[in-house]
Design a protein around this motif. Structure first.
Motif, PDB file in Angstrom:
ATOM      1  N   ARG A 181     -14.821   3.095  -2.206  1.00 43.13           N
ATOM      2  CA  ARG A 181     -13.512   3.768  -1.320  1.00 43.13           C
ATOM      3  C   ARG A 181     -12.635   3.478  -2.861  1.00 43.13           C
ATOM      4  O   ARG A 181     -11.837   4.064  -3.189  1.00 43.13           O
ATOM      5  CB  ARG A 181     -12.979   1.949  -0.702  1.00 43.13           C
ATOM      6  N   TYR A 195      -1.648   7.011   1.856  1.00 44.62           N
ATOM      7  CA  TYR A 195      -2.749   7.880   1.693  1.00 44.62           C
ATOM      8  C   TYR A 195      -2.900   8.828   3.030  1.00 44.62           C
ATOM      9  O   TYR A 195      -1.949   9.113   3.714  1.00 44.62           O
ATOM     10  CB  TYR A 195      -3.391   7.061   2.743  1.00 44.62           C
ATOM     11  N   GLU A 248      -8.975  -5.356   8.270  1.00 43.14           N
ATOM     12  CA  GLU A 248     -10.033  -6.562   8.164  1.00 43.14           C
ATOM     13  C   GLU A 248     -10.727  -7.010   9.839  1.00 43.14           C
ATOM     14  O   GLU A 248      -9.986  -7.332  10.414  1.00 43.14           O
ATOM     15  CB  GLU A 248      -9.370  -8.020   7.969  1.00 43.14           C
ATOM     16  N   GLY A 249     -12.092  -6.463   9.361  1.00 44.30           N
ATOM     17  CA  GLY A 249     -12.806  -6.825  11.080  1.00 44.30           C
ATOM     18  C   GLY A 249     -13.084  -5.653  11.301  1.00 44.30           C
ATOM     19  O   GLY A 249     -13.514  -5.293  12.190  1.00 44.30           O
ATOM     20  N   TYR A 287     -16.739  -8.788   4.946  1.00 45.18           N
ATOM     21  CA  TYR A 287     -15.911  -8.151   6.307  1.00 45.18           C
ATOM     22  C   TYR A 287     -16.152  -6.966   5.077  1.00 45.18           C
ATOM     23  O   TYR A 287     -16.624  -5.369   5.230  1.00 45.18           O
ATOM     24  CB  TYR A 287     -14.268  -7.911   6.236  1.00 45.18           C
ATOM     25  N   TYR A 325     -14.516  -1.521  11.584  1.00 49.92           N
ATOM     26  CA  TYR A 325     -15.224  -1.007  11.440  1.00 49.92           C
ATOM     27  C   TYR A 325     -15.863  -0.113  11.182  1.00 49.92           C
ATOM     28  O   TYR A 325     -16.540   0.597  12.875  1.00 49.92           O
ATOM     29  CB  TYR A 325     -16.713  -1.908  11.049  1.00 49.92           C
ATOM     30  N   LEU A 339      -9.491   5.707  -1.621  1.00 53.79           N
ATOM     31  CA  LEU A 339      -9.597   5.181  -0.317  1.00 53.79           C
ATOM     32  C   LEU A 339      -8.888   3.848  -0.587  1.00 53.79           C
ATOM     33  O   LEU A 339      -9.108   3.987  -1.560  1.00 53.79           O
ATOM     34  CB  LEU A 339     -10.935   5.315   0.442  1.00 53.79           C
ATOM     35  N   PRO A 340      -8.645   3.181   0.437  1.00 47.21           N
ATOM     36  CA  PRO A 340      -7.919   1.573  -0.057  1.00 47.21           C
ATOM     37  C   PRO A 340      -9.128   1.413   0.322  1.00 47.21           C
ATOM     38  O   PRO A 340     -10.113   1.158   0.460  1.00 47.21           O
ATOM     39  CB  PRO A 340      -6.892   1.835   1.783  1.00 47.21           C
ATOM     40  N   LEU A 341      -8.388  -0.051  -0.136  1.00 46.75           N
ATOM     41  CA  LEU A 341      -9.667  -0.834  -0.253  1.00 46.75           C
ATOM     42  C   LEU A 341     -10.252  -1.557   0.588  1.00 46.75           C
ATOM     43  O   LEU A 341      -9.052  -1.347   1.674  1.00 46.75           O
ATOM     44  CB  LEU A 341      -9.665  -2.058  -1.193  1.00 46.75           C
ATOM     45  N   ASN A 351       0.779  -1.742  -0.001  1.00 46.50           N
ATOM     46  CA  ASN A 351      -0.221  -0.063  -0.109  1.00 46.50           C
ATOM     47  C   ASN A 351       0.665   1.171  -0.212  1.00 46.50           C
ATOM     48  O   ASN A 351       1.679   1.359   0.401  1.00 46.50           O
ATOM     49  CB  ASN A 351      -0.628  -0.074   1.618  1.00 46.50           C
ATOM     50  N   THR A 386      -7.442   6.340   7.264  1.00 47.38           N
ATOM     51  CA  THR A 386      -7.436   5.294   6.147  1.00 47.38           C
ATOM     52  C   THR A 386      -6.160   4.167   6.380  1.00 47.38           C
ATOM     53  O   THR A 386      -6.374   3.033   5.788  1.00 47.38           O
ATOM     54  CB  THR A 386      -6.229   6.035   5.031  1.00 47.38           C
ATOM     55  N   MET A 416      -9.054   1.802   8.399  1.00 49.65           N
ATOM     56  CA  MET A 416      -9.796   0.388   7.656  1.00 49.65           C
ATOM     57  C   MET A 416      -9.301  -0.073   6.681  1.00 49.65           C
ATOM     58  O   MET A 416     -10.463  -0.636   5.287  1.00 49.65           O
ATOM     59  CB  MET A 416     -10.332   1.707   6.677  1.00 49.65           C
ATOM     60  N   GLN A 417      -7.677  -0.416   6.192  1.00 48.74           N
ATOM     61  CA  GLN A 417      -7.599  -1.116   5.418  1.00 48.74           C
ATOM     62  C   GLN A 417      -7.478  -2.712   6.074  1.00 48.74           C
ATOM     63  O   GLN A 417      -7.247  -3.382   5.677  1.00 48.74           O
ATOM     64  CB  GLN A 417      -6.340  -1.257   5.023  1.00 48.74           C
ATOM     65  N   ALA A 434     -11.017  -5.224   2.919  1.00 55.75           N
ATOM     66  CA  ALA A 434     -10.609  -6.885   2.913  1.00 55.75           C
ATOM     67  C   ALA A 434     -12.084  -7.236   2.878  1.00 55.75           C
ATOM     68  O   ALA A 434     -12.748  -7.431   3.022  1.00 55.75           O
ATOM     69  CB  ALA A 434     -10.055  -7.512   4.797  1.00 55.75           C
TER      70      ALA A 434
END
Lengths: 388, 388
Positions: A299, A8, B342-343, A290, B345, A304-306, A5, B336, B339-340, A308
């Motif tokens: 996103r 950002y 997993e899990g 997720y 929110y 924005l970062p993608l 990555n 940012t 939010m990359q 999971a």
């Protein structure tokens, strides 16, 4: 994600960018519903004054998304433009792109995908697997190519939801074909229909979702429901994701793309068609993954970062279509019973009027045991009805 | 659910009932976000023209929720009224109830809960476990009861988020107490703070969520995060749910209720306080449970069946509070990166302006491994900041 990555912006301030969405249907509605959690404003253009997005969009403008002047004008005060439907005025989006607006998916990509002839030629040119085809311009040319049958005759532009496609088994079916520019696509017997959602952002990061499978009802010869993960080998799973990522990379597309496949008995995968937007085959990702396809959509277009894509729960999705024979104010039968069951997630699209086969909503059944989820989904197909 | 389900209307037509919500803050916002999936219109009254609900409510009326005439007038064209904050004009809600409107939670219940003296008396009268207390009217009465210390002195009405509460360890602390109607609540050393969300609808169906636990940072002596399921014995889990259901039944309340507990070293549970609305200790239910507290809120007040409360994933919730020293347009640091993962929110509340300790959003970390979720939550507490 397939790359390290890049850095950002340290400051998350999504309201700096003004996002315009062409199309105010259910795909936009579900995107807005999730954008709320990130304080992202979404401004919508749609010709229907009762469009599903209307009451929840940050602003809503009534106007035709296929009209050059309307789209050009809508884009003037936006920084980023995206779509939730392919059938938009591409020339206006090109003009906006030339003005320096970000338009994702790019108009160039929409132009390829909108025309099934260009789409198929794109696969050929980029060595992407797809069924053999011939371009035809009218019914005379269908006749000239009778030796190519059995084949599907598809009109090049304007078809959707099964409209604009007819199977020509043999010469006697040719009068059912289209006397219009189209393609003849070789009929290939397949064992399964699969779908993969992929996403790509401006930094060329990509994400592929687990493969989705269609379940057919052999008696009715129609899709009963979609489920994920698909009941396929790990090799097929990996290969389908690999092809789908290859498609979005070769298109050099920013945004979200659904890639539909035929899986042949031999194990070979052929691309059926693609859609450059959130897709019916990704609705279950709201609960089952997720990050949902709708969140990935904003996103991907907002730098924005993608998120999971991993699985939280297996799931089965059924569409709630308007029941045949009913027109008018929508009512929902069987709903209170459905919503009492663990793992049953209802999504209605805010459409006041039902008509036969209109997409009024969907239900996802998400449970650790996918066989139980399928059983419940089959029951719900019998009990939940949209009438008037 | 504790009773056989009576038959619900076969026809699901939520738009027949017009729902009015007093308060347009984040609790209402998250409720509306989920109500979209059921085509449920929500009409909001709030005094803040920039309230978090404003842009997504079906209609938004700017007006004081504590003003008799405003609330009475707002209710005139509604069928059902509910709240997302206790501090509303109860007399107006009583008048609306007398007009035949459904008001859930009932004004009678709001009256008991709003006054900590009545609330504590209610527990006593109904044999519900809570710490011993004395009603006091002024500082003289605090002095008269010096033998009761150590005790918490709480004002009877108007306290919130830790305001209106002071711990009086000994006689020398008495000048820090309130010279106002309040309670003196015996200080009871506890090992954990727990919370249970319960819901009840008009058919007396009830649902209790798995118990939530607060994690304290012993150095800072403040709550770091909430997590569920709590690290407690099955007996304590069962007993906490049983008491919480008992409270909502004894209150004969319709709606959603958070019951906060002290767990003593002995294993005894004492009710700390209750809130008749969605609660901070239930935010994780959006991702972690089959049905969220926000969906249960509208289900419970609209005569719909309650949803399944079971766990999808364990989760940890942290609040995003405005950083000390910053006032003005909110910006989010570290987002940012967050939010990359997993899990992770993110939920932002649509508040344009930050100020010190203002609730600007929350993050839930939901993962199969709760220890990993806690570790990530602790990191996010360091990296995600709301500044201006």
């Amino acid at each position: 994600m397939n790359e390290a990555n890049p850095v950002y912006s340290d400051v998350f301030d999504t309201q700096k960018k003004k996002l315009g969405l062409l199309g105010g249907g259910q795909l936009g509605r579900m995107m807005i519903q999730e954008a709320i959690s990130y304080n992202i404003d979404v401004h919508v253009l749609d010709g229907d004054p009762n469009a599903p997005c209307k009451s929840i969009a940050t602003s809503f403008r009534e106007g035709s998304i296929t009209d050059y002047a309307t789209v050009l004008d809508f884009g003037q005060d936006k920084d980023v433009l995206t779509v939730e439907i392919e059938n938009v005025n591409i020339e206006a989006l090109e003009a906006l792109e030339q003005q320096g607006k970000k338009v994702f998916p790019q108009p160039r990509v929409l132009r390829i995908i909108k025309d099934k002839g260009l789409q198929k030629q794109f696969y050929l040119d980029h060595h992407l697997p797809t069924a053999p085809f011939i371009l035809v311009n009218n019914m005379d040319e269908l006749r000239e190519n009778r030796d190519f049958l059995p084949a599907a005759n598809k009109i090049r532009t304007g078809g959707y939801d099964g409209k604009g496609v007819v199977l020509l088994r043999s010469e006697t079916d040719i009068p059912n074909g289209f006397d219009a520019p189209g393609i003849l696509e070789k009929f290939v017997p397949f064992s399964k229909e699969l779908s993969v959602i992929v996403v790509r952002n401006e930094r060329n990061e990509t994400v592929a979702y687990p493969v989705v499978e269609c379940e057919f009802n052999p008696q009715l010869n129609l899709v009963e429901f979609l489920f994920a993960p698909a009941a396929i080998s790990p090799e097929t799973e990996a290969r389908a994701k690999e092809i789908a990522i290859d498609v979005i990379n070769q298109l050099d597309m920013i945004g979200i793309l659904a890639v539909e496949f035929f899986l042949l008995e031999s194990g070979e995968l052929l691309i059926n068609e693609i859609a450059p937007r959130p897709h019916n085959s990704g609705h279950h990702t709201i609960e089952c993954n997720y990050t949902s396809q709708f969140e990935q959509h904003f996103r991907s277009v907002l730098d924005l970062p993608l998120g999971a894509p991993g699985i939280v729960l297996p799931g089965v999705m059924i569409n709630l279509l308007g029941e045949a024979g009913y027109h008018g104010d929508a009512k929902y039968l069987g709903m209170t019973e459905a919503m009492q069951q663990e793992g049953v997630y209802v999504h209605l699209y805010g459409k006041k009027q039902t008509k036969p086969f209109r997409k009024m909503g969907h239900i996802t059944v998400a449970l650790p045991d996918i066989d139980r989820a399928k059983k419940i989904a089959r029951q719900l197909l019998q009990t939940v009805k949209v009438i008037s």
